[in-house]
Structures are given as C-alpha cells and as structure tokens.
Scaffold this motif. Structure first.
Motif: not given
Length: 71
Positions: A38-47
C-alpha cells in the motif's frame, strides 16, 4: 480505510489522529504485507498514501509484538 487494508489480514484496531491512521493488525506478517503493497498507492480521494511502521506499540498488545502502521 478498513476495506482497503482488511485484505492483508484481520484488523484489531484503527485509530485516526488528524491526517494519520494507525492500523493494528492481529498478525505481524499482515502488517508487513500492507506496508509493502500500500505504500505510495493512490487512495480513493486521489491522494498518495504513505504507509510505514509507526514505531509505537499498540495499546491493545499484551504479549504480542505486533506493530501499528501509519497510512
């Protein structure tokens, strides 16, 4: 948050502090896998997520040495 991280294993606790989330998994390997994936993945809010070991022990720990992770 729980939906995104529960695929790595059973979550014992999630605590939100300002812009941080501390996630405690029941198993150490689950936490390690979550950091790797999960490190450096783009989350649902785009961050972009920063997922790392927090360095503090979970208050729910008794004999275990499981760790919390920031995300």
């Amino acid at each position: 948050m729980k939906d995104a991280f529960s695929k790595f294993g059973r979550i014992r606790e999630i605590v939100f502090k300002q812009t941080y989330a501390f996630i405690a998994f029941e198993g150490h390997e689950s936490a390690v896998d979550a950091v790797k994936d999960m490190d450096n993945k783009v989350f649902v809010n785009g961050e972009k997520l920063v997922v790392e070991q927090s360095g503090r022990e979970n208050s729910m720990n008794n004999e275990d040495t499981n760790l919390n992770y920031d995300c």
